[in-house]
Write a protein that holds these residues in place. Sequence first.
Motif, PDB file in Angstrom:
ATOM      1  N   ASN A 142       0.823  -1.209   0.000  1.00  0.00           N
ATOM      2  CA  ASN A 142       0.000   0.000   0.000  1.00  0.00           C
ATOM      3  C   ASN A 142       0.858   1.260   0.000  1.00  0.00           C
ATOM      4  O   ASN A 142       0.440   2.302   0.503  1.00  0.00           O
ATOM      5  CB  ASN A 142      -0.909   0.000   1.239  1.00  0.00           C
ATOM      6  CG  ASN A 142      -1.808  -1.210   1.304  1.00  0.00           C
ATOM      7  OD1 ASN A 142      -2.769  -1.327   0.572  1.00  0.00           O
ATOM      8  ND2 ASN A 142      -1.478  -2.138   2.211  1.00  0.00           N
ATOM      9  N   ARG A 143       2.063   1.163  -0.574  1.00  0.00           N
ATOM     10  CA  ARG A 143       2.980   2.295  -0.541  1.00  0.00           C
ATOM     11  C   ARG A 143       2.414   3.507  -1.262  1.00  0.00           C
ATOM     12  O   ARG A 143       2.720   4.646  -0.905  1.00  0.00           O
ATOM     13  CB  ARG A 143       4.320   1.903  -1.133  1.00  0.00           C
ATOM     14  CG  ARG A 143       4.254   1.392  -2.564  1.00  0.00           C
ATOM     15  CD  ARG A 143       5.607   0.837  -3.025  1.00  0.00           C
ATOM     16  NE  ARG A 143       5.569   0.380  -4.405  1.00  0.00           N
ATOM     17  CZ  ARG A 143       5.120  -0.801  -4.783  1.00  0.00           C
ATOM     18  NH1 ARG A 143       4.667  -1.646  -3.866  1.00  0.00           N
ATOM     19  NH2 ARG A 143       5.113  -1.151  -6.056  1.00  0.00           N
ATOM     20  N   ALA A 144       1.547   3.292  -2.263  1.00  0.00           N
ATOM     21  CA  ALA A 144       1.006   4.435  -3.011  1.00  0.00           C
ATOM     22  C   ALA A 144       0.039   5.257  -2.175  1.00  0.00           C
ATOM     23  O   ALA A 144      -0.136   6.450  -2.409  1.00  0.00           O
ATOM     24  CB  ALA A 144       0.309   3.941  -4.275  1.00  0.00           C
ATOM     25  N   ALA A 145      -0.606   4.620  -1.195  1.00  0.00           N
ATOM     26  CA  ALA A 145      -1.596   5.328  -0.382  1.00  0.00           C
ATOM     27  C   ALA A 145      -1.026   5.816   0.935  1.00  0.00           C
ATOM     28  O   ALA A 145      -1.766   6.359   1.763  1.00  0.00           O
ATOM     29  CB  ALA A 145      -2.795   4.401  -0.100  1.00  0.00           C
ATOM     30  N   LEU A 146       0.290   5.657   1.159  1.00  0.00           N
ATOM     31  CA  LEU A 146       0.869   5.982   2.449  1.00  0.00           C
ATOM     32  C   LEU A 146       1.141   7.469   2.584  1.00  0.00           C
ATOM     33  O   LEU A 146       1.537   8.142   1.634  1.00  0.00           O
ATOM     34  CB  LEU A 146       2.168   5.204   2.657  1.00  0.00           C
ATOM     35  CG  LEU A 146       2.057   3.694   2.868  1.00  0.00           C
ATOM     36  CD1 LEU A 146       3.447   3.096   3.014  1.00  0.00           C
ATOM     37  CD2 LEU A 146       1.215   3.388   4.102  1.00  0.00           C
ATOM     38  N   ASP A 147       0.935   7.978   3.756  1.00  0.00           N
ATOM     39  CA  ASP A 147       1.395   9.301   4.148  1.00  0.00           C
ATOM     40  C   ASP A 147       2.623   9.096   5.036  1.00  0.00           C
ATOM     41  O   ASP A 147       2.551   8.413   6.056  1.00  0.00           O
ATOM     42  CB  ASP A 147       0.295  10.050   4.899  1.00  0.00           C
ATOM     43  CG  ASP A 147       0.752  11.428   5.360  1.00  0.00           C
ATOM     44  OD1 ASP A 147       1.297  11.506   6.478  1.00  0.00           O
ATOM     45  OD2 ASP A 147       0.562  12.382   4.612  1.00  0.00           O
ATOM     46  N   PHE A 148       3.774   9.686   4.668  1.00  0.00           N
ATOM     47  CA  PHE A 148       5.033   9.342   5.318  1.00  0.00           C
ATOM     48  C   PHE A 148       4.992   9.626   6.814  1.00  0.00           C
ATOM     49  O   PHE A 148       5.366   8.775   7.641  1.00  0.00           O
ATOM     50  CB  PHE A 148       6.187  10.116   4.660  1.00  0.00           C
ATOM     51  CG  PHE A 148       7.516   9.836   5.308  1.00  0.00           C
ATOM     52  CD1 PHE A 148       8.186   8.642   5.088  1.00  0.00           C
ATOM     53  CD2 PHE A 148       8.085  10.778   6.163  1.00  0.00           C
ATOM     54  CE1 PHE A 148       9.396   8.385   5.702  1.00  0.00           C
ATOM     55  CE2 PHE A 148       9.299  10.516   6.777  1.00  0.00           C
ATOM     56  CZ  PHE A 148       9.962   9.327   6.540  1.00  0.00           C
ATOM     57  N   ARG A 149       4.556  10.827   7.185  1.00  0.00           N
ATOM     58  CA  ARG A 149       4.568  11.187   8.601  1.00  0.00           C
ATOM     59  C   ARG A 149       3.630  10.295   9.402  1.00  0.00           C
ATOM     60  O   ARG A 149       3.974   9.850  10.495  1.00  0.00           O
ATOM     61  CB  ARG A 149       4.181  12.660   8.767  1.00  0.00           C
ATOM     62  CG  ARG A 149       5.191  13.633   8.155  1.00  0.00           C
ATOM     63  CD  ARG A 149       4.748  15.054   8.330  1.00  0.00           C
ATOM     64  NE  ARG A 149       4.616  15.405   9.760  1.00  0.00           N
ATOM     65  CZ  ARG A 149       4.181  16.584  10.190  1.00  0.00           C
ATOM     66  NH1 ARG A 149       3.816  17.520   9.309  1.00  0.00           N
ATOM     67  NH2 ARG A 149       4.077  16.824  11.472  1.00  0.00           N
TER      68      ARG A 149
END
Length: 500
Positions: free
Chosen positions: A62-69
């Motif tokens: 799900n890396r495309a939907a991730l928010d880094f913080r």
Amino acid sequence: MTSLASTQTTDIQPIRPSALSAKLAMALLLAALADFLLYGRRIGLSLVILAVAIACASLLANRAALDFRRAVTGGAIVALGLVPAIEELNTLSLLILVAALTIALLLATNPETTGLGDRARALRNLVLFGPFRFFPDALQVCNMSAFTRGIALWLMPVALSTVFVALFAAANPVIEQWVSLLNPKVIFEYVSVRRVLFWTLMLALVWPFIHVRWRRKKVAAATETDVAEPLPPFVSPEFLGPSTILRSLILFNLLFAAQSILDGIYLWGHVALPDNVTYASYAHRGAYPLIATALLAAAFVLVAMRPGGPAEKSKVIRPLVYLWVGQNVLLVASSILRLDLYVDIYMLTYWRIAAFIWMGLVALGLVLIVTRIALNRSNQWLVGANLIALAIVLYGCSLVNFDAFIADYNVTHSREASGKGVQIDINYLLTLGPQALPAIDRAIALRPGASEGCLVSQRDRLVEQQRQDLAWRSWGFRSWRLQRRLDAQAETRSGSRLAG
């Protein structure tokens, strides 16, 4: 799937099979890892390793939907959730670990949820509906041609039938022998029904972390009124439509009829059992697995015959549902008889009384499900009726002197008193407290040799406890009645000695 004239929709759109196949392969790898770490083994650090693997796989899928913080915050929560499980894996640390994984997933992949209520609803949907999404999602890998649609219609009936067969095999030694004859030793040396069920469970549990989908709100221009979705988000027409339900009910009725016929022959009819199967094992093994079967059947009926669903008005499905629920009630009656036969041999305990009460409530719940369907009532009415029944049962239990009842039953049906069954378990009677004193006195009279030594001192401690219970601060009507009974017995014994 979007609700009609609604402000609420879900991000459940058809997905390209090529994109979904990679996630499916990832889920299969996690299931294989779970098999290596958990299946047939003592669980400890292995569960922590699996949790870390699930978190990493979820991050990758799900890396495309991730928010880094937010992903960093989620990672910190997962780390905190791992600490209690590393320290000691128990029920509490397991719950903390599961909560940490789900909360971290929510924070990392669903930034739209900000309020506590929205987050609670999102986590509820993830836990309740997420595992059920694996099977319809997996079907999208196929091109859904006529052939694959036919497979889809039989997927859930066959899968649930396999679960019921496994439960029947655990409950019925005769069915277990039949299943063992059907399993070639070479193929099933490592593959068994339990292992298939384990893989199915693991795939269902890890899938919500691999293929994340949250329900999102969108404002519709036509109206500002929220309208409930006609189907739960995990239900698709093929997966739980009338055709699937009809096939399921036909298979389920046939399976349950086989179990009911065997119970009618061996349990109710007392026909001689096959070789290597004892009557005690046949009676004892089936009580609890059959109750689990009835509960699973009740859950299926509630989902399949939901109010307003396509199957509720079917003139073919409705009679099959009534027939199946009737077979489940018969199944519960067989479970009660099995437990009663076991109690006749091995005496009564608190847990066995609780099992009787629980089985009765399950049977009543099945009857109430039929009543809800027949009267076209809502699920809220069904929940209310079950809660009222539960309240009445609990209130009635609060007025029953179970300590005295268990003690009297065990002494009356013991080998010393009736000539059959097991010997009196004096140590268990002593754990029941002062209310068991009359039965303990009867047991001592039936076993004169046991009336000396520590047994008398233990009885005296119960008498002293009873005396303390009569103090005004701890006074109870039940203790007062017991004291009157003990006084009457003492007067009878003293009168007998004087007459002698």
